[in-house]
Every structure is written in C-alpha cells, then in structure tokens.
Enzyme design. Structure first.
Site, PDB file in Angstrom:
ATOM      1  N   CYS A   1       5.965  -3.051   2.891  1.00  0.00           N
ATOM      2  CA  CYS A   1       5.809  -1.970   2.316  1.00  0.00           C
ATOM      3  C   CYS A   1       6.709  -1.708   0.888  1.00  0.00           C
ATOM      4  CB  CYS A   1       6.296  -0.491   3.140  1.00  0.00           C
ATOM      5  SG  CYS A   1       8.049  -0.912   4.031  1.00  0.00           S
TER       6      CYS A   1
ATOM      7  N   HIS B   1      10.430   1.777   6.005  1.00  0.00           N
ATOM      8  CA  HIS B   1       9.202   2.165   5.485  1.00  0.00           C
ATOM      9  C   HIS B   1       9.660   2.788   4.061  1.00  0.00           C
ATOM     10  CE1 HIS B   1       5.011   2.944   4.766  1.00  0.00           C
ATOM     11  NE2 HIS B   1       5.257   3.932   4.481  1.00  0.00           N
TER      12      HIS B   1
ATOM     13  N   ASN C   1       1.391   6.780  -0.717  1.00  0.00           N
ATOM     14  CA  ASN C   1       2.011   5.914   0.465  1.00  0.00           C
ATOM     15  C   ASN C   1       0.873   5.111   1.139  1.00  0.00           C
ATOM     16  OD1 ASN C   1       2.781   5.313   3.023  1.00  0.00           O
ATOM     17  ND2 ASN C   1       3.329   7.299   3.848  1.00  0.00           N
TER      18      ASN C   1
END
Length: 353
Positions: free
Chosen positions: A21, A126, A141
């Site tokens: 991520c 994250h 995202n």
C-alpha cells in the site's frame, strides 16, 4: 468536447497488491509508476544502516547495540510494509515534504483543506492518497476499484472522519510532477454516476447473491412442504372430527340403551308382584315375560347395531334379570312337590280304608 468517462480514466490508480500500500500510495500521489518495491526496499535498508551507525557511536560492544542488531527492521518487513520514514525519504527525491495535519504548527496556519494539493493518510499498516486534480478532489485509496470523487464541502468532513477513526493525516507540501489527469481535469470537471466499491465487494455480493438464490430456492421447497403438511394436517383434523361425531353417536345410543334397560327393570318388578298373587301362573307369566323381554331387547340391539361395549352392557343386565328369576323356580318345584306328596299320602290311606 471531452468524454467524462475518459476524463476519469485519465486518472492513474494503482489497485492493492499484497501489502504494497505504501508503493500504491506514492504512485497514486505522483500519478505514475515512479516507485517499485525494490526502490522502497533500498531506501529502507539505507535508513537501517544510518540507524545502525548512530547506535554504534555509543559503542559496538554495548548492550543497546547488540539488542538493536537482534531486532528486525523498523522500516520494512517481508509483507511489503514500509514506514513513514521510507515514504518521507521517497518524496524528498521530488522535493516534497510531509507535514502532520493535526500538528500545532499546521493548525496555527488555519488553512482551508480545499486549498491544499494532496494528503497522505495512514492507519496501522495501510497508506492511501487524497489528491486534487484540476479543481476536484479524489480519493485514490488502492483498496477501491477506482478513483472516488470528493466534493469540496465533503473534503473537510471526510478528513475529520478519518481522524476520528484513528488515521494519521499528512499534508503534502511542494510542487507535484505534471500529469495528464491534471491537464484534462483542469479543462473540464467530471461527474461520477456510481461510486467505486471496495475490492472484493463485487465478488462478495455475487457470492451473497448466489447464497440468497439458494436460500430462496430452499424457502420455495419449504413452502411446498408446508403446503403438503397443511393438507395432511387438514386430513387428520377431518378424521378426528369424524371420530368425535362417531363417539357422540355412540354415547347417544348408549343413553337410549340405558333407558330401555330401566324400562325392562320396571317390567320385571311388575312381573314379580304378579307372582306373589298366583305362584304357578305367575311363574309361567314371569318366564314368558322374561323371555319376551329378552327377545325384545335382542331385537332392539339388532336394530340399532350397538357396538361391543353396549352389547356387554345388556349382557350384564340380562344376567341380573336371570338372577332375579332363579329364586322363583325352586318355589314352583317345592309347590309341585308338596302337591305330589299329598297325592301319595292319599294313595297310601285308601288301601287302609
């Protein structure tokens, strides 16, 4: 005239792969494939070496240094996670700086979020980017199936919500590299008809739809079974109602039989009174009356077709009547015997005369 769908497609958006991520966050921010896992790993190793050298200044034989060497890296792990230090060093390559959003330094500036260029958000392991392209804001995202349009009025609420959920938010300061999406969206604003979903949500809904379909099928079978069960229960209820009617009929017949037996008892009492007046004629009348009464009862039983328990009831009544008639027979025999005895005495007296 630009196609609004093509305008959305011009936005670079890396989707989640493994635990990379941090890489997706940086590339979505810079709008291109600028960093790879190898690039970020090299930055993490460089940071680890700098930390080791600082610890060695205190003495390579110290307990703190030996403990530091035994601990795993705090800047990366085997899953693909990278620390904020790695992300900060990667952005410095492009002249970009990170500032904590809720810090006193930044809050004292009282800057409206819509006047910024981009934000990086982190919760636990994250990372994801919120960036302004043209005159509109987008949530990039990597867990989403695509970019999500955010209105100017919703941006501040969205950042506040993230803070309440425990996210750390960093403001990006500096000049971001040029990109196609910035130029296209700077000319024409886009509208998003359908918001993107989380990756895997479509598959989950598809599987949920299959489960719902199976449940609906089972429910349909269940309804059919219930209909069959209801029919069977209705049949059983009708059968029980018929049995109740039969029982009521039997009880009514039994009551009529009891009345007949009571009438028979009255007739037997009258016949016994007539026997007191005349023994012989009474005994014959009683016998004939009893026989006629039994025949009348048998005819009544045969006509009404009483069941076994009613037949047993009448048998007991007949036995009682027979027992009442038994004492009358010896009286008849004794009377006839006395008459015979008297005749024999007369016969014996005649010769003597």
């Amino acid at each position: 005239m630009f196609d609004r769908k093509l305008n959305m497609d011009s936005i670079f958006h890396e989707k989640q792969e493994g635990s990379l991520c941090a890489q997706h966050c940086l590339n979505n921010l810079l709008q291109g494939e600028y960093f790879t896992p190898v690039d970020l790993s090299s930055i993490a190793h460089q940071l680890d070496e700098e930390e080791r050298m600082r610890m060695a200044e205190g003495g390579m034989g110290s307990e703190e240094y030996r403990t530091f060497l035994q601990q795993p890296s705090g800047n990366m792990d085997d899953s693909g996670f990278f620390s904020i230090q790695v992300i900060s060093n990667a952005l410095r390559v492009w002249g970009l700086e990170l500032i904590l959003f809720n810090s006193r330094e930044y809050q004292s500036l009282m800057i409206n979020p819509i006047n910024e260029k981009a934000f990086i958000c982190n919760y636990k392991e994250h990372w994801f980017t919120i960036r302004k392209l043209g005159q509109q804001w987008f949530n990039l995202n990597s867990l989403l199936t695509g970019p999500e349009l955010i209105s100017d009025t919703y941006l501040a609420l969205f950042l506040a919500q993230l803070q309440q959920e425990g996210y750390s938010i960093f403001v990006i300061r500096g000049n971001l590299p040029e990109c196609d999406a910035e130029q296209i969206l700077g000319i024409m604003r886009v509208q998003q008809q359908q918001r993107p979903r989380l990756i895997g949500e479509d598959e989950a809904q598809t599987s949920a739809g299959r489960v719902a379909a199976l449940n609906q099928t089972e429910m349909n079978f269940g309804v059919e079974n219930e209909v069959v069960d209801d029919d069977e229960e209705l049949k059983r209820a009708l059968a029980l109602s018929r049995q109740d009617i039969d029982v009521e009929d039997e009880e009514a017949d039994l009551r009529r039989a009891i009345q007949l037996s009571m009438q028979g008892a009255v007739m037997s009492n009258k016949s016994s009174e007539s026997e007191v007046v005349n023994v012989k004629s009474g005994s014959q009348a009683a016998g004939s009356a009893a026989g006629g009464q039994r025949e009348g009862q048998n005819e009544t039983l045969t006509a009404e077709e009483l069941r076994k328990r009613r037949q047993a009831y009448f048998d007991r009544q007949q036995q009682q009547q027979v027992q009442l008639n038994i004492p009358q027979q010896p009286n008849t025999k004794s009377t006839s015997g006395s008459e015979n005895t008297g005749s024999e005495v007369d016969k014996q007296q005649k010769p003597s005369q």
